[in-house]
Design a protein around this motif. Structure first.
Motif, mmCIF file in Angstrom:
data_model
loop_
_atom_site.group_PDB
_atom_site.id
_atom_site.type_symbol
_atom_site.label_atom_id
_atom_site.label_comp_id
_atom_site.label_asym_id
_atom_site.label_seq_id
_atom_site.Cartn_x
_atom_site.Cartn_y
_atom_site.Cartn_z
ATOM 1 N N TYR A 1 -4.510 -8.487 12.704
ATOM 2 C CA TYR A 1 -3.767 -8.386 11.450
ATOM 3 C C TYR A 1 -2.562 -9.318 11.524
ATOM 4 O O TYR A 1 -1.865 -9.345 12.541
ATOM 5 N N PRO A 2 -2.305 -10.087 10.466
ATOM 6 C CA PRO A 2 -1.222 -11.074 10.544
ATOM 7 C C PRO A 2 0.158 -10.425 10.669
ATOM 8 O O PRO A 2 0.464 -9.432 9.991
ATOM 9 N N LEU A 3 0.969 -11.008 11.539
ATOM 10 C CA LEU A 3 2.292 -10.492 11.850
ATOM 11 C C LEU A 3 3.181 -10.441 10.612
ATOM 12 O O LEU A 3 3.863 -9.454 10.344
ATOM 13 N N SER A 4 3.148 -11.534 9.821
ATOM 14 C CA SER A 4 4.059 -11.602 8.681
ATOM 15 C C SER A 4 3.716 -10.538 7.648
ATOM 16 O O SER A 4 4.600 -9.929 7.051
ATOM 17 N N GLU A 5 2.422 -10.259 7.479
ATOM 18 C CA GLU A 5 2.058 -9.245 6.483
ATOM 19 C C GLU A 5 2.469 -7.849 6.925
ATOM 20 O O GLU A 5 2.794 -6.995 6.111
ATOM 21 N N PHE A 6 2.455 -7.647 8.252
ATOM 22 C CA PHE A 6 2.878 -6.340 8.757
ATOM 23 C C PHE A 6 4.370 -6.144 8.516
ATOM 24 O O PHE A 6 4.804 -5.126 7.998
ATOM 25 N N PHE A 7 5.160 -7.151 8.879
ATOM 26 C CA PHE A 7 6.605 -6.966 8.803
ATOM 27 C C PHE A 7 7.158 -7.104 7.394
ATOM 28 O O PHE A 7 8.191 -6.535 7.089
ATOM 29 N N PHE A 8 6.499 -7.888 6.542
ATOM 30 C CA PHE A 8 7.090 -8.132 5.226
ATOM 31 C C PHE A 8 6.256 -7.551 4.083
ATOM 32 O O PHE A 8 6.647 -7.662 2.934
ATOM 33 N N GLY A 9 5.126 -6.925 4.432
ATOM 34 C CA GLY A 9 4.290 -6.345 3.385
ATOM 35 C C GLY A 9 5.002 -5.193 2.690
ATOM 36 O O GLY A 9 5.671 -4.395 3.323
ATOM 37 N N LEU A 10 4.858 -5.121 1.374
ATOM 38 C CA LEU A 10 5.542 -4.078 0.615
ATOM 39 C C LEU A 10 4.636 -2.897 0.307
ATOM 40 O O LEU A 10 5.044 -1.943 -0.333
ATOM 41 N N THR A 11 3.370 -2.972 0.730
ATOM 42 C CA THR A 11 2.452 -1.891 0.428
ATOM 43 C C THR A 11 1.867 -1.335 1.722
ATOM 44 O O THR A 11 1.546 -2.087 2.643
ATOM 45 N N TRP A 12 1.736 -0.050 1.739
ATOM 46 C CA TRP A 12 1.066 0.616 2.857
ATOM 47 C C TRP A 12 -0.149 1.312 2.280
ATOM 48 O O TRP A 12 -0.025 2.326 1.600
ATOM 49 N N ALA A 13 -1.334 0.713 2.476
ATOM 50 C CA ALA A 13 -2.540 1.326 1.937
ATOM 51 C C ALA A 13 -3.680 1.136 2.924
ATOM 52 O O ALA A 13 -4.515 0.251 2.766
ATOM 53 N N PRO A 14 -3.688 1.947 3.978
ATOM 54 C CA PRO A 14 -4.764 1.774 4.955
ATOM 55 C C PRO A 14 -6.069 2.336 4.400
ATOM 56 O O PRO A 14 -6.067 3.352 3.703
ATOM 57 N N SER A 15 -7.164 1.630 4.632
ATOM 58 C CA SER A 15 -8.444 2.244 4.316
ATOM 59 C C SER A 15 -9.389 1.871 5.444
ATOM 60 O O SER A 15 -9.455 0.716 5.835
ATOM 61 N N PHE A 16 -10.029 2.886 5.985
ATOM 62 C CA PHE A 16 -10.846 2.631 7.171
ATOM 63 C C PHE A 16 -12.084 1.815 6.844
ATOM 64 O O PHE A 16 -12.773 1.349 7.717
ATOM 65 N N GLY A 17 -12.354 1.642 5.561
ATOM 66 C CA GLY A 17 -13.477 0.799 5.177
ATOM 67 C C GLY A 17 -13.164 -0.680 5.311
ATOM 68 O O GLY A 17 -14.036 -1.516 5.169
ATOM 69 N N GLY A 18 -11.946 -1.028 5.554
ATOM 70 C CA GLY A 18 -11.539 -2.430 5.656
ATOM 71 C C GLY A 18 -10.716 -2.818 4.445
ATOM 72 O O GLY A 18 -10.621 -2.081 3.457
ATOM 73 N N GLY A 19 -10.085 -3.967 4.541
ATOM 74 C CA GLY A 19 -9.257 -4.474 3.450
ATOM 75 C C GLY A 19 -7.996 -3.675 3.240
ATOM 76 O O GLY A 19 -7.518 -3.529 2.117
ATOM 77 N N SER A 20 -7.431 -3.105 4.318
ATOM 78 C CA SER A 20 -6.214 -2.321 4.122
ATOM 79 C C SER A 20 -4.985 -3.223 4.102
ATOM 80 O O SER A 20 -4.967 -4.295 4.682
ATOM 81 N N GLU A 21 -3.969 -2.737 3.407
ATOM 82 C CA GLU A 21 -2.674 -3.404 3.450
ATOM 83 C C GLU A 21 -1.753 -2.550 4.312
ATOM 84 O O GLU A 21 -1.528 -1.376 4.020
ATOM 85 N N LEU A 22 -1.262 -3.148 5.379
ATOM 86 C CA LEU A 22 -0.470 -2.378 6.332
ATOM 87 C C LEU A 22 0.960 -2.908 6.381
ATOM 88 O O LEU A 22 1.404 -3.466 7.373
ATOM 89 N N GLY A 23 1.687 -2.762 5.310
ATOM 90 C CA GLY A 23 3.073 -3.240 5.266
ATOM 91 C C GLY A 23 4.011 -2.228 5.908
ATOM 92 O O GLY A 23 3.946 -1.035 5.636
ATOM 93 N N PHE A 24 4.914 -2.733 6.744
ATOM 94 C CA PHE A 24 5.806 -1.893 7.532
ATOM 95 C C PHE A 24 6.996 -1.415 6.687
ATOM 96 O O PHE A 24 7.529 -0.334 6.904
ATOM 97 N N LEU A 25 7.379 -2.224 5.687
ATOM 98 C CA LEU A 25 8.644 -1.958 4.981
ATOM 99 C C LEU A 25 8.719 -0.603 4.273
ATOM 100 O O LEU A 25 9.744 0.072 4.379
ATOM 101 N N PRO A 26 7.676 -0.155 3.572
ATOM 102 C CA PRO A 26 7.800 1.163 2.918
ATOM 103 C C PRO A 26 8.061 2.276 3.926
ATOM 104 O O PRO A 26 8.838 3.195 3.657
#
Lengths: 486, 265
Positions: free
Chosen positions: A229-254
């Motif tokens: 998972y890309p580092l920048s998306e983790f640290f600067f992502g504004l959405t936290w929406a994990p889905s075990f099916g794939g395509g999750s957004e794992l933003g740390f900020l919220p």
């Protein structure tokens, strides 16, 4: 020979060594204990130490190493055909179960040692035999597995014998060596004390090594996560929406925002109340009052956080809803909210702040108070202008410790703040924190190769760095100002 | 202090500052001061001498009610300051202490700047209307305590960074900044070296112009050097009180003589 018996024997021999060493030392001084370099008990302890410590050390190493060695040697003897369908780990656990089962059978007298060794899987239903003595196996035992199990038993037995022999030899050798150098001018006390020093050092290093181990396990998994998972998306992502099916957004900020928001509310509750309580207890309360009130406040610190969580869920949440909910002000939708968790966490932190601050305020020298009273200052002027400034670095340290506690808190958040990760300023909305999400990402059937599970380690690592940073700052402040005032 | 004018009628002599009558002090069960009667004069240095544990510091602390901060301490008898009973219910001990300043055995500067240390008292008592006035009080007090020249360039430096002797003079400056009428000094030189002691002693002699000074000391030479009146305490009793030269050359009580010549104490 079971290893716990072995330990008892070693300790018994060490006790005998103690008596021998003591007697020999006294004898070497001709019965005049004042001629000895050390007290007689030091000579005894020296012999006991030399007998027991290396032997028990060897025992520990052997107990760890033997299964590893036997496992690999047995594993290599299993034919590939037996492993074909599953993997080696599963086969080996079957082998160990059968081996343990045979041990049980022998110890209960259902089989003789000879029988167990000569069993043949083609002739006997091993599964049924073992079931009779209460050992349930998952499947029928095939020939290679039974053979491997018998091999395993054989090797374990030999290993245990060798271990017992080696340990006892070492006890004897150590005792012989120690008794040999015992005479009246031998510095037994110095040797015993350096032994104790080593023990203390070992305890300290064990704590440090554990910390290091924890950090390393976090680091490896975090690195694994960032490969997926890309580092920048983790640290600067504004959405936290994990889905075990794939395509999750794992933003740390919220999550970070939720953590900080709840912690800030908690500190806004805990710091004033805790500090005022500490000032009252240390400056105004009579000794009697203090001796009652201080333990009562500290009881708060002994309540498990899950109980606070229940309190948040069942009492504080509904109470807030009745005031701020649809029937009242109308800005709160449900009982689980940042405010609920923050208030309850604040209550949890009160004893932290008050107890530490109380100790720190008490440590301000009485001479400073006298100086202030002597100038005609009142009690509250003295506290505001002399005592608190002098105690401030310590109080700041206490607050930062409370803050790192708040950031790491989980149970109250899970029950009180809800599970929705969101970036919002409204304290009456549900939010969640880093810790709560770590729990939810790892509970259930997590696949440890997916970014959705591995993100927990990245979160934990980030949290660890934040609290570590807070603690470092706290210690720095405390040290810096302490120097100035002394 | 209470501001009723009937109290003034009880004044007998204007130059008597403190007048103690039948003072008893108890620390729990321990009878620390037994029936002390003494009159301390204004613009005079009075020394309290006596062996350790004789009650001289305890008595000193009665004079500004510092013993109030100790729970188990009970004071009986009358202590009059300018004819007014300082243990009267109407007296606020806080205001009394502004009038009767105190310097302690160990220098105890606050963990603040030198300026703030001296300005502490004037600030809490509202003695200065402006910053300029406060500056003036601070300078005057530091000059009065003979430390101005050493610290004038570093008023912002922490008071705790000064040497022991300087710290003690800073504490004296702090005490005189509130313009007290009496200055109590509890062994002010016991933590100082001889040079710093000489400076403080010189200072005490200067202070006599403006204040009445009461000093507790273990050094009989110091008592002889700085005081005009001396009181000798022994086992909680005031044994002898009189002119300093008289006490040191021709004591009336044999206990005083024994102490001064070094036979007891």
């Amino acid at each position: 020979m079971p290893s716990n018996w072995l330990v008892l024997i070693v300790l018994a021999l060490a006790t005998i060594g103690f008596v021998i060493g003591r007697a020999r030392a006294i004898q070497s001084a001709g019965g005049e204990t004042r001629d000895l370099h050390s007290l007689p008990s030091y000579y005894g302890t020296h012999v006991a130490m030399m007998a027991a410590v290396p032997a028990i050390g060897l025992l520990l190493i052997w107990l760890i190493a033997q299964p590893l060695i036997i496992n690999s040697s047995v594993a290599s003897s299993i034919p590939d055909s037996a492993i074909a369908e599953t993997d080696l780990g599963l086969v080996m656990s079957d082998v160990r179960r059968v081996a343990d089962g045979l041990d049980v059978a022998v110890s209960q007298g259902a089989m003789t040692t000879q029988d167990a060794q000569n069993l043949n899987a083609d002739e006997t239903d091993v599964r049924a035999e073992l079931a009779k003595v209460g050992v349930a196996l998952g499947s029928d035992v095939s020939v290679p597995i039974l053979e491997a199990a018998q091999d395993y038993r054989q090797k374990s037995k030999v290993g245990s014998m060798a271990m017992a022999a080696a340990v006892l030899t070492l006890v004897a050798g150590g005792m012989f060596f120690a008794v040999g150098r015992t005479n009246k001018s031998f510095r037994a006390r110095n040797v015993v004390e350096s032994g104790i020093k080593t023990l203390l050092l070992a305890a300290a290093s064990l704590a440090i090594l554990t910390t290091l181990g924890i950090v390393l396990s976090l680091v490896f998994n975090t690195v694994e996560f960032f490969k997926l998972y890309p580092l920048s998306e983790f640290f600067f992502g504004l959405t936290w929406a994990p889905s075990f099916g794939g395509g999750s957004e794992l933003g740390f900020l919220p999550l970070l925002w939720g953590t900080l928001y709840i912690s800030i509310i908690a500190l806004a509750v805990a710091v004033p109340i805790g500090l005022f309580a500490a000032i009252y207890l240390s400056e105004y309360a009579s000794p009697k009052m203090r001796s009652v009130a201080k333990p009562l406040i500290e009881i708060l610190a002994g309540i498990p956080t899950i109980v606070y969580g229940l309190f948040a869920l069942l009492t504080v949440g509904p109470l807030l809803v009745s005031i701020f909910g649809a029937d009242g002000v109308g800005i709160m939708k449900a009982g689980t909210a940042v405010m609920t968790a923050g208030l309850v966490m604040g209550v949890m932190l009160i004893p932290f702040v008050s107890s530490l601050s109380d100790d720190i305020i008490n440590a301000v020298p009485q001479s400073l108070r006298d100086g202030s009273y002597g100038l005609g200052a009142t009690r509250s002027e003295t506290i505001k202008q002399v005592v608190l400034p002098a105690a401030l670095p310590g109080i700041v340290g206490a607050i930062l410790l409370a803050a790192s506690r708040a950031i790491g808190e989980t149970m109250i958040v899970v029950l009180g703040a809800g599970a929705a990760a969101r970036l919002s300023l409204n304290p009456f909305e549900a939010m969640t924190t880093v810790t709560a999400k770590i729990v939810s990402q790892l509970t259930g059937d997590a696949d440890f190769a997916s970014p959705e599970a591995l993100v927990a380690f990245a979160l934990a690592m980030a949290l660890f760095i934040i609290t570590l940073g807070l603690n470092v700052v706290a210690l720095y402040i405390v040290r810096k100002y302490r120097e100035q005032y002394e | 202090m209470f501001d009723t004018d009937n109290a003034k009628n009880t004044m007998t002599q204007t130059d008597i500052k403190f007048s103690a009558k039948n003072v008893q002090v108890f620390y729990g069960e321990n009878h620390a001061i037994k029936d002390v009667n003494v009159e301390l004069e204004d613009k005079t240095v009075t020394a309290f001498i006596g062996p350790s544990g004789c009650g001289k510091s305890t008595f000193l602390r009665c004079l500004n009610r510092m013993n109030d901060t100790i729970d188990i301490c009970k004071v009986k008898g009358d202590i009059l300051l300018d004819g007014e009973d300082i243990y009267d219910k109407r007296v606020d001990p806080v205001q009394l202490r502004a009038k009767v300043g105190m310097v302690f055995q160990k220098p105890n500067p606050f963990p603040k700047s030198i300026y703030d240390n001296v300005a502490y008292g004037p600030r809490i008592h509202g003695l200065a209307r402006s910053k300029a006035e406060l500056d003036e009080i601070v300078e005057k007090s530091l000059r009065g305590a003979a430390i101005w020249n050493e610290v004038k360039d570093r008023l912002d430096a922490p008071g705790t960074g000064l040497s022991g002797g300087q710290q003690q003079r800073l504490c004296i400056a702090r005490a005189i900044a509130t313009k007290p009428e009496v200055l109590l000094m509890d062994e002010p030189c016991s933590a100082l070296d001889p040079i710093a002691t000489a400076q403080v002693e010189e200072l005490i002699d200067d202070l006599r112009k403006d204040f009445s000074v009461v000093i507790v000391t273990h050094s009989m030479q110091q008592a002889a050097r700085v005081s005009q009146k001396t009181a000798f305490f022994h086992l909680g009793n005031l044994v002898e009180f009189g002119e300093t030269p008289q006490i040191f050359t021709n004591p009336e009580d044999e206990r005083t003589e024994s102490y001064i010549t070094g036979r007891i104490g």
